[in-house]
Write a protein that holds these residues in place. Structure first.
Motif, PDB file in Angstrom:
ATOM      1  N   PRO A  35       0.839  -1.203   0.000  1.00 12.17           N
ATOM      2  CA  PRO A  35       0.000   0.000   0.000  1.00 12.17           C
ATOM      3  C   PRO A  35       0.873   1.252   0.000  1.00 12.17           C
ATOM      4  CG  PRO A  35      -0.734  -1.552   1.685  1.00 12.17           C
ATOM      5  CD  PRO A  35       0.583  -2.055   1.188  1.00 12.17           C
ATOM      6  N   LEU A  36       0.426   2.280  -0.709  1.00 10.39           N
ATOM      7  CA  LEU A  36       1.143   3.554  -0.683  1.00 10.39           C
ATOM      8  C   LEU A  36       0.823   4.281   0.620  1.00 10.39           C
ATOM      9  CD1 LEU A  36       0.695   4.936  -4.324  1.00 10.39           C
ATOM     10  CD2 LEU A  36       2.471   3.424  -3.408  1.00 10.39           C
ATOM     11  N   GLN A  37       1.861   4.646   1.360  1.00 10.83           N
ATOM     12  CA  GLN A  37       1.678   5.391   2.603  1.00 10.83           C
ATOM     13  C   GLN A  37       1.838   6.878   2.297  1.00 10.83           C
ATOM     14  OE1 GLN A  37       2.969   4.298   6.860  1.00 10.83           O
ATOM     15  NE2 GLN A  37       4.698   5.492   6.091  1.00 10.83           N
ATOM     16  N   ILE A  38       0.746   7.637   2.445  1.00 13.28           N
ATOM     17  CA  ILE A  38       0.830   9.051   2.085  1.00 13.28           C
ATOM     18  C   ILE A  38       1.307   9.912   3.241  1.00 13.28           C
ATOM     19  CG2 ILE A  38      -0.862   8.930   0.231  1.00 13.28           C
ATOM     20  CD1 ILE A  38      -2.869  10.150   2.260  1.00 13.28           C
ATOM     21  N   SER A  58       8.717  -2.002  -8.769  1.00 11.22           N
ATOM     22  CA  SER A  58       9.079  -0.589  -8.686  1.00 11.22           C
ATOM     23  C   SER A  58       9.153  -0.156  -7.225  1.00 11.22           C
ATOM     24  CB  SER A  58       8.064   0.274  -9.435  1.00 11.22           C
ATOM     25  OG  SER A  58       6.815   0.265  -8.768  1.00 11.22           O
ATOM     26  N   SER A  59       9.796   0.961  -6.984  1.00  9.29           N
ATOM     27  CA  SER A  59       9.938   1.469  -5.624  1.00  9.29           C
ATOM     28  C   SER A  59       8.601   1.989  -5.107  1.00  9.29           C
ATOM     29  CB  SER A  59      10.969   2.600  -5.592  1.00  9.29           C
ATOM     30  OG  SER A  59      12.239   2.141  -6.007  1.00  9.29           O
ATOM     31  N   ASN A  60       8.427   1.884  -3.794  1.00  8.37           N
ATOM     32  CA  ASN A  60       7.246   2.445  -3.140  1.00  8.37           C
ATOM     33  C   ASN A  60       7.711   3.654  -2.338  1.00  8.37           C
ATOM     34  OD1 ASN A  60       5.045   3.106  -1.514  1.00  8.37           O
ATOM     35  ND2 ASN A  60       4.400   0.991  -1.263  1.00  8.37           N
ATOM     36  N   LEU A  61       7.519   4.827  -2.912  1.00  5.99           N
ATOM     37  CA  LEU A  61       7.948   6.072  -2.278  1.00  5.99           C
ATOM     38  C   LEU A  61       6.760   6.895  -1.803  1.00  5.99           C
ATOM     39  CD1 LEU A  61      10.785   7.044  -4.799  1.00  5.99           C
ATOM     40  CD2 LEU A  61      11.001   5.795  -2.636  1.00  5.99           C
ATOM     41  N   GLY A  62       5.655   6.192  -1.509  1.00  2.00           N
ATOM     42  CA  GLY A  62       4.486   6.864  -0.959  1.00  2.00           C
ATOM     43  C   GLY A  62       3.936   7.945  -1.859  1.00  2.00           C
ATOM     44  N   PRO A  63       3.890   9.195  -1.388  1.00  2.00           N
ATOM     45  CA  PRO A  63       3.312  10.286  -2.179  1.00  2.00           C
ATOM     46  C   PRO A  63       3.995  10.485  -3.528  1.00  2.00           C
ATOM     47  CG  PRO A  63       3.616  10.965   0.091  1.00  2.00           C
ATOM     48  CD  PRO A  63       4.296   9.643  -0.052  1.00  2.00           C
ATOM     49  N   LEU A  64       5.311  10.281  -3.573  1.00  2.00           N
ATOM     50  CA  LEU A  64       6.025  10.463  -4.838  1.00  2.00           C
ATOM     51  C   LEU A  64       5.592   9.416  -5.861  1.00  2.00           C
ATOM     52  CD1 LEU A  64       9.641  11.310  -3.601  1.00  2.00           C
ATOM     53  CD2 LEU A  64       7.828  12.874  -4.330  1.00  2.00           C
ATOM     54  N   THR A  65       5.396   8.187  -5.409  1.00  2.00           N
ATOM     55  CA  THR A  65       4.907   7.143  -6.313  1.00  2.00           C
ATOM     56  C   THR A  65       3.509   7.480  -6.815  1.00  2.00           C
ATOM     57  OG1 THR A  65       6.231   5.441  -5.215  1.00  2.00           O
ATOM     58  CG2 THR A  65       4.344   4.689  -6.510  1.00  2.00           C
ATOM     59  N   LEU A  66       2.669   7.973  -5.919  1.00  2.00           N
ATOM     60  CA  LEU A  66       1.316   8.356  -6.304  1.00  2.00           C
ATOM     61  C   LEU A  66       1.326   9.491  -7.314  1.00  2.00           C
ATOM     62  CD1 LEU A  66      -1.680   7.803  -5.840  1.00  2.00           C
ATOM     63  CD2 LEU A  66      -1.630   9.502  -4.008  1.00  2.00           C
TER      64      LEU A  66
END
Length: 346
Positions: free
Chosen positions: A142-145, A181-189
């Motif tokens: 999950p993306l952590q914002i 792919s990387s999970n960079l939270g807000p940047l990924t979103l």
């Protein structure tokens, strides 16, 4: 995290989520003399049906309907003759191929005339991780914002005319990174929003026809079940009522505003998902949507999600939903759903 930094992060996130720029004042004054509300109830009872076999399931379909006649491969000239108001130019560019997805079918599956509404909520990220299988979590998360909060999308679909005849569907999905792919939270979103290429893990997917249920479970490894879904609308709102499959009573009501100042510039959006097939193998699937009329905002007042205590309501409550980060109103779109593939093939 300081308040100013949080505010800045949220501001960047909300700007990235919008598919198009809108003025601040999206909610215009309601006209004094509104038209009478009109209601369409789509429980899809089949009064004149044929019974067909799909992977050993005896499935009722509309007798003489598209699926009864063509099994997901209707000629476009047939669609043109039956729905002359539908623009088929995009579908003419796409090629169908025969596939084995637990039964013989064709990919992609075409959805010619549809509408949808989506609300993206914050949710408890620990609960989201808990709901995802460990095999999937090894590939996507999950993306952590911000600390402790992820995102879930609640989307209500009305497929008015498609290869599978017509039906309604409700999707509850966790927004994730792309496998590998990387999970960079807000940047990924932000990256997904800019590329219009979104990834998720589907939690729940009720539908209101047996054809949609069986095809979804067997062919696409999706968590579908059959229940009644009512769609109604008036001049200001569109409302979906999802019934509890055990009690037969309304369990979830999703009321969403009709936005104005809609964009009519056709936009292609890809939604992909990662899941596990019947053999325990990781798979991915995706749909490409051609959005023909759409608008978006981040106003909590644009949606009203009412939970009445049934099975789906209790599940949604466990997610500890927060504010609406994005609302999207899409009264007109087309879509092509592609057959899933093993993750190793991606």
């Amino acid at each position: 995290m300081k308040i100013k930094l949080i505010s800045l992060l949220i501001g960047v996130l909300l700007n990235a989520l919008a598919f198009t720029s809108f003025a601040e004042n999206l909610r215009n004054t309601v006209e004094e003399n509104t038209k009478a509300a009109h209601t369409t109830t789509n429980t899809n009872p089949i009064t004149n049906s044929s019974i067909i076999d799909i992977a050993g399931y005896k499935v009722p379909v509309v007798k003489g309907g598209l699926y009864d006649r063509y099994r997901s491969n209707p000629p476009l000239h047939v669609i043109q003759s039956e729905a002359p108001d539908v623009d088929l130019s995009w579908f003419k560019q796409l090629k169908k191929t025969k596939v084995d997805i637990g039964f013989e079918s064709y990919s992609p599956n075409f959805y010619y005339k549809n509408s949808k509404v989506t609300a993206v909520f914050t949710a408890d990220i620990d609960r989201l991780r808990e709901l995802m299988p460990s095999e999937v979590l090894e590939q996507v998360q999950p993306l952590q914002i911000w600390p402790g909060r992820g995102l879930v999308a609640f989307t209500a679909y009305a497929y008015h005319y498609c290869d599978n005849d017509s039906y309604n569907e409700i999707a509850l999905s966790i927004i994730t990174n792309e496998p590998g792919s990387s999970n960079l939270g807000p940047l990924t979103l932000i990256g997904q929003s800019m590329s219009k290429d979104f990834w998720g893990y589907v939690l729940k997917l009720p539908v209101d026809t047996e054809l949609a249920r069986v095809r979804g479970i067997v062919g696409y490894n999706l968590p579908k079940w059959l229940t009644r879904i009512n769609l109604s609308e008036n001049d200001q709102t569109v409302t979906y009522e999802i019934y509890d499959r055990k009690t037969g009573k309304v369990d979830v009501t999703f009321e969403a505003q009709k936005l104005e100042d809609l964009s009519t510039d056709a936009a292609l959006v890809t939604n992909s998902f990662t899941n596990i097939d019947a053999k325990g193998q990781l798979t991915t699937g995706y749909a490409v949507s051609r959005q023909l009329s759409y608008g978006t905002n981040s106003d909590n007042d644009s949606v009203n999600l009412k939970l009445n205590g049934g099975e789906l309501s209790q599940y949604i409550k466990s997610l500890k939903l927060g504010d609406v980060m994005k609302y999207e109103y899409v009264p007109e779109f087309q879509s092509a759903l592609y057959a899933p593939e093993l993750l190793t093939q991606k």
